[in-house]
Scaffold this motif. Sequence first.
Motif, PDB file in Angstrom:
ATOM      1  N   GLY A 283       0.696  -1.069   0.001  1.00 47.71           N
ATOM      2  CA  GLY A 283       0.070   0.017   0.162  1.00 47.71           C
ATOM      3  C   GLY A 283       1.004   1.301   0.055  1.00 47.71           C
ATOM      4  O   GLY A 283       2.093   1.235   0.054  1.00 47.71           O
ATOM      5  N   LEU A 284       0.169   2.401   0.036  1.00 45.29           N
ATOM      6  CA  LEU A 284       0.549   3.589  -0.171  1.00 45.29           C
ATOM      7  C   LEU A 284       1.449   4.230   1.140  1.00 45.29           C
ATOM      8  O   LEU A 284       2.649   4.737   0.865  1.00 45.29           O
ATOM      9  N   ARG A 308      -7.591   1.648   1.422  1.00 44.55           N
ATOM     10  CA  ARG A 308      -6.828   1.727   0.008  1.00 44.55           C
ATOM     11  C   ARG A 308      -7.728   2.609  -1.012  1.00 44.55           C
ATOM     12  O   ARG A 308      -8.979   2.410  -1.052  1.00 44.55           O
ATOM     13  N   GLU A 314      -3.347   5.688  -6.060  1.00 43.69           N
ATOM     14  CA  GLU A 314      -2.192   5.659  -5.196  1.00 43.69           C
ATOM     15  C   GLU A 314      -0.799   5.657  -6.034  1.00 43.69           C
ATOM     16  O   GLU A 314       0.329   6.416  -5.614  1.00 43.69           O
ATOM     17  N   TYR A 318       2.028   8.279  -5.135  1.00 44.72           N
ATOM     18  CA  TYR A 318       3.477   7.744  -4.865  1.00 44.72           C
ATOM     19  C   TYR A 318       4.405   8.646  -5.672  1.00 44.72           C
ATOM     20  O   TYR A 318       5.361   9.206  -5.245  1.00 44.72           O
ATOM     21  N   CYS A 400     -10.645   9.737  -4.847  1.00 45.33           N
ATOM     22  CA  CYS A 400     -10.494   8.371  -4.492  1.00 45.33           C
ATOM     23  C   CYS A 400     -11.587   7.571  -5.470  1.00 45.33           C
ATOM     24  O   CYS A 400     -11.067   6.348  -5.411  1.00 45.33           O
TER      25      CYS A 400
END
Length: 402
Positions: A283-284, A308, A314, A318, A400
């Motif tokens: 995950g992030l 998530r 994501e 990142y 999201c």
Amino acid sequence: MNIPPRLRRALVRLRRDLLFAAAGVPLHGIPPLLCSWACLHIADILGPGTTWGTLGLLIPVTLLVLSAYGLTEAQRWRFRALCGVDLPRLRFREGKRQWAYNCLIGPLFGILEVALLAVIGAALAAATSLVWTATLGWQWRVEHRGYATPLGYATVAGLLVLAAVPALAGGLVRLENVVARAVLYVSRSEELERRVEDLTASRAGAVDAADAERRRIERDLHDGAQQRLVALALNLGLAKVTLDLPPEARQVVDEAHRQAMEAIEELNSLVRGLHPAVLDELGLDAALSGLAARAPLPVRLWTDLPGRAAPAVEAVAYFVVSEALNNVAKHAEATRAEVTVTRLGEILRVVVADDGVGGADPARGSGLKGLAQRVRSVDGAFRMSSPVGGPTTMTVELPCTT
């Protein structure tokens, strides 16, 4: 002191709900105050009953219509910052709905919000009545011997009301969210039209951003590791052709030359499929922790991610943090950086700040422009504040639900 997670989440929601209600009081109170002031003063000066008096009454209405757009933008900020609800940006021609919400519906919510805050204040005073009466001195308590019983009832009543405050505040916030969505949301056809326009622009930006990123990585690899590998392969090839080597040595050179060529091919494949594996697996939060640990300057990372997000979101978050930290290390002359990643409702918010020299401008730098295009590729928002002398703050908001 360790607070249970459920209680901590409840306190955070209560704080947000109360801040939402408190922020709505001035925004909902501006239209009636403006109308009352204008009607009392302008109509009185121009003279009631005359043509100018009638025009004087029209002036506040005109001001309300013109100010409705600004109030709507302020309301959009309140819903986005405190509830994670992104209301659409209404055009100026859609003033009827803005006027209806800000001048008719809004004041009613303002009354409810003031009543909620007043009830909380009264409940706090009642719940602590036994405490603040202790400051009145023993003589007052002797003269009013029966004060303990009614104050005890008041304390119990205050505690009961305070226990109901989270439900009352949450209900009021949900009601205002429902009404705001119903009044300020655009029609289905307009929403689809805007969506098509936004998707066309954002997808074009995504293609450009992906192509620019690929070319940047190819350029970096060509100037670094790939150049060295090519030189190594060339030297090994020349050694095979020009040197009279024993069979065993020639076999070693042949194997080394083959491995060098395979490494060059693997680098080319890496350019096409570069993606951090930890982002998919853990995950992030874990991926960003690795970035912060490898950064060449101290980085303070704070995340609040209850769940998530979509893989594309994501990935964008990142790479935004990765590129931002690289820019800080190369250009900002900063001593430290801070990365904050939170999810509030439907919005993933990424904030990267540093104490560097500032002066970053997305219009002048291709790197920042590429970041903005990558963010828009998932319908996100990109904002940069970097005055000369610092500090620099980059804020990215990603939906999201993408």
